[in-house]
Each structure stands twice: as structure tokens, then as C-alpha cells.
Motif scaffolding. Structure first.
Motif, mmCIF file in Angstrom:
data_model
loop_
_atom_site.group_PDB
_atom_site.id
_atom_site.type_symbol
_atom_site.label_atom_id
_atom_site.label_comp_id
_atom_site.label_asym_id
_atom_site.label_seq_id
_atom_site.Cartn_x
_atom_site.Cartn_y
_atom_site.Cartn_z
ATOM 1 N N THR A 132 0.849 -1.186 0.000
ATOM 2 C CA THR A 132 0.000 0.000 0.000
ATOM 3 C C THR A 132 0.886 1.237 0.000
ATOM 4 N N MET A 188 -1.309 8.207 -0.832
ATOM 5 C CA MET A 188 -2.001 8.774 -1.982
ATOM 6 C C MET A 188 -1.124 9.728 -2.789
ATOM 7 N N LYS A 211 0.418 8.282 -6.053
ATOM 8 C CA LYS A 211 -0.445 7.561 -6.992
ATOM 9 C C LYS A 211 0.079 7.584 -8.428
ATOM 10 N N VAL A 262 -7.205 2.402 2.509
ATOM 11 C CA VAL A 262 -8.087 2.822 1.412
ATOM 12 C C VAL A 262 -9.365 3.432 1.979
ATOM 13 N N PHE A 289 -3.480 3.764 -1.234
ATOM 14 C CA PHE A 289 -4.083 2.935 -2.270
ATOM 15 C C PHE A 289 -3.296 1.631 -2.368
ATOM 16 N N HIS A 332 -1.222 -0.830 -4.157
ATOM 17 C CA HIS A 332 -0.360 -0.891 -5.333
ATOM 18 C C HIS A 332 -0.459 -2.277 -5.976
ATOM 19 N N ASP A 366 -9.775 -0.180 -4.705
ATOM 20 C CA ASP A 366 -8.309 -0.136 -4.714
ATOM 21 C C ASP A 366 -7.734 1.201 -4.241
ATOM 22 N N GLY A 367 -8.602 2.170 -3.968
ATOM 23 C CA GLY A 367 -8.121 3.474 -3.502
ATOM 24 C C GLY A 367 -7.860 4.459 -4.619
ATOM 25 N N LEU A 368 -7.956 3.996 -5.857
ATOM 26 C CA LEU A 368 -7.730 4.860 -7.026
ATOM 27 C C LEU A 368 -8.993 4.988 -7.869
#
Length: 280
Positions: free
Chosen positions: A13, A16, A19, A93, A99, A101, A180-182
Motif C-alpha cells: 500500500t 495517496m 499515486k 483505502v 491505495f 499498489h 483499490d483506492g484509485l
């Protein structure tokens, strides 16, 4: 170590702010957290970094941080990323601070994660208690392996007296359908899975990495240590008692980042790495 409690179930992880730095070659100077120096998390992170051409001891910093403190450290900008057990990755997340990875299964699909271990003294002096504990772990992993039980398990372990996590965080990990945080939703039913057998090839791989990074030195009797620590005989016997089918071999074949591992040739494997403490 007579049983593996779960396989997979980890991830890298990143904060952010990174990213747009998805290539690990761009991570020089990063600060990473792992739960412990002698952990699968540390060895997988080091392997991943080294495959990208980074020296884990010189190009980045890797520090031990208790998993419950990792998200707070990322929020405070103390670390750039971590390789941690779930649900820590999904919590980052959920909180909007990180996020995912990659999942650790993308490094080594089916790798051992958490495990049941006991001292030799406990095993020999308390055989009935040891047997009862081991059977309970084996029985639980058999139940947890079934996808239809995952939401029930999430509801049982999310509360304060266990994981102390939002239910949705634990559900996303156990079902494999996760944010996924993105902005993406991923589906991977094997994000975490359960196979309790302590394959001795797993132990031998771990020993090669301990030697690779200078944690152990000199000649290593890989097979003896693997046999003494990963108690496959106990697992085989008790798996049959709880109605599970033990594997036919103690040396499961696997690859790490596409590179096959031969447990019969650990030194040859160790010497094949370009980045290693054994080479100075």
C-alpha cells in the motif's frame, strides 16, 4: 509451526501522494513499514524491490511498525508505504490515506502468511492441548476456505474485541471484491485464502531469504531446519482426523515473480540474485 493460518492476504500500500509513482524504480528514498524484520512481509517487500533494481538496505528505508499503527503513520507522512497483513491495507483505502499498489499474491500466489506456532516444550509437555489447538486451526481454515462463509466470518471478527475494523473493510478483504483506492473496484476471490499445510518448501524459501539479507550466515542445513520447524507429519495426521485431505507431497512447487523455486537447490537459487547481502 504445524499449520499455516492463511495464505496470501497481504499487499503493498502506498500513500495517496504517490499515486503517479507506480513503477518501483521510482521509489528510491521511500520509507516503508513492515510488521517485523523476520516476517514474510519483509521478505516479499525486499524481493519485489530487488527485482526492480533497488537495494532494500541502501536505496530505501524499511522499518518495523506494528500493523495497527501503520495507517496513522502513513497519514502523518512518516512512511511512504507498507507491506502489511490485511485488513490494514484496506483500512488505508477506507480512510483515504493510501491505495493498494499490488496484492502480495501478485508477487507469490499462495504464499504463507500468518501461522500457528508453538514451542517444542509446549508440544511435548502438553500433547492433548497442542492437538486440540491444531485441530481447531485446521477446522477453522477448512471453514474459512469456502467463499459462502466469508461474510459470516467478517461479521464475527470485525467488532471491537477482535479486529476493531468497519465491517465493510473486513468484507472487502475476505470476499475479494474491494476498492483499490484509485477509484477502481477489483475482484480477486483469492486475495486471501486458507490452506493450512506447512509445506517444507515454504520453509526452505524463507531460509534462502534470511541468508540473502544477512540474517543468518554460514552453512545452513535447509532440509533439517524445515523438517524440525514445519511439522508436516502432525498436520497430515490431524487433517485426516477432521476430514481434510492432506497433500501427497511436502514440497509444493511455486514461483516468485515468475522465477521457479527448486527446494532441492537452495544455494543455487540464492546465488542467482543480483542484489544480495551474500555478495556484499
Amino acid at each position: 509451526m504445524p499449520a499455516v493460518e492463511n495464505i496470501n492476504g497481504q499487499a503493498i500500500t502506498l500513500a495517496m501522494k504517490h499515486k503517479d509513482k507506480r513503477n518501483p524504480k521510482d521509489w528510491k528514498g521511500f520509507k516503508f513499514a513492515v510488521p517485523f524484520d523476520y516476517s514474510m512481509h519483509n521478505y516479499l517487500l525486499r524481493y519485489y524491490l530487488a527485482e526492480a533494481g533497488l537495494d532494500p538496505d541502501r536505496d530505501v528505508q524499511i522499518r518495523s511498525v506494528p500493523p495497527p499503527e501503520m495507517v496513522a503513520n502513513m497519514r502523518a507522512d512518516n512512511i511512504d508505504g507498507f507491506l502489511a497483513p490485511d485488513p490494514v491495507n484496506q483500512r488505508a483505502v477506507y480512510d483515504g490515506v493510501g491505495f493498494i499498489h499490488i496484492l502480495s499474491k501478485e508477487i507469490w500466489s499462495g504464499h504463507p502468511c500468518c501461522a500457528f506456532a508453538a514451542s517444542k516444550e509446549f508440544v511435548t509437555q502438553n500433547p492433548n492441548s497442542y492437538k486440540a489447538l491444531l485441530k481447531a486451526v485446521l477446522d477453522a481454515t477448512a471453514y474459512a476456505r469456502k467463499a459462502e462463509n466469508r461474510k459470516e466470518i467478517a461479521a464475527a471478527i470485525a467488532p471491537t474485541n477482535y479486529l476493531n475494523q468497519p465491517l465493510t473493510v473486513v468484507e472487502q478483504v475476505l470476499t475479494g471484491t474491494y476498492a483499490d483506492g484509485l477509484g477502481g473496484i477489483k475482484k480477486d476471490p483469492q486475495r486471501i485464502d486458507f490452506d493450512p499445510f506447512p509445506y517444507q518448501s515454504f520453509a526452505i524459501w524463507i531460509l534462502t531469504q534470511m541468508k540473502r539479507w544477512g540474517q543468518i550466515k554460514g552453512d545452513v542445513d535447509y532440509n533439517k531446519i524445515a523438517k524440525d520447524v514445519f511439522l508436516a507429519t502432525d498436520a497430515t495426521r490431524l487433517m485426516k482426523e477432521v476430514g481434510m485431505q492432506p497433500p501427497a507431497t511436502l514440497d509444493k512447487k511455486f514461483s516468485v515473480m515468475g522465477k521457479p523455486f527448486d527446494p532441492k537447490k537452495p544455494e543455487e537459487y540464492l546465488n542467482s540474485f543480483a542484489i544480495s547481502r551474500t555478495k556484499g
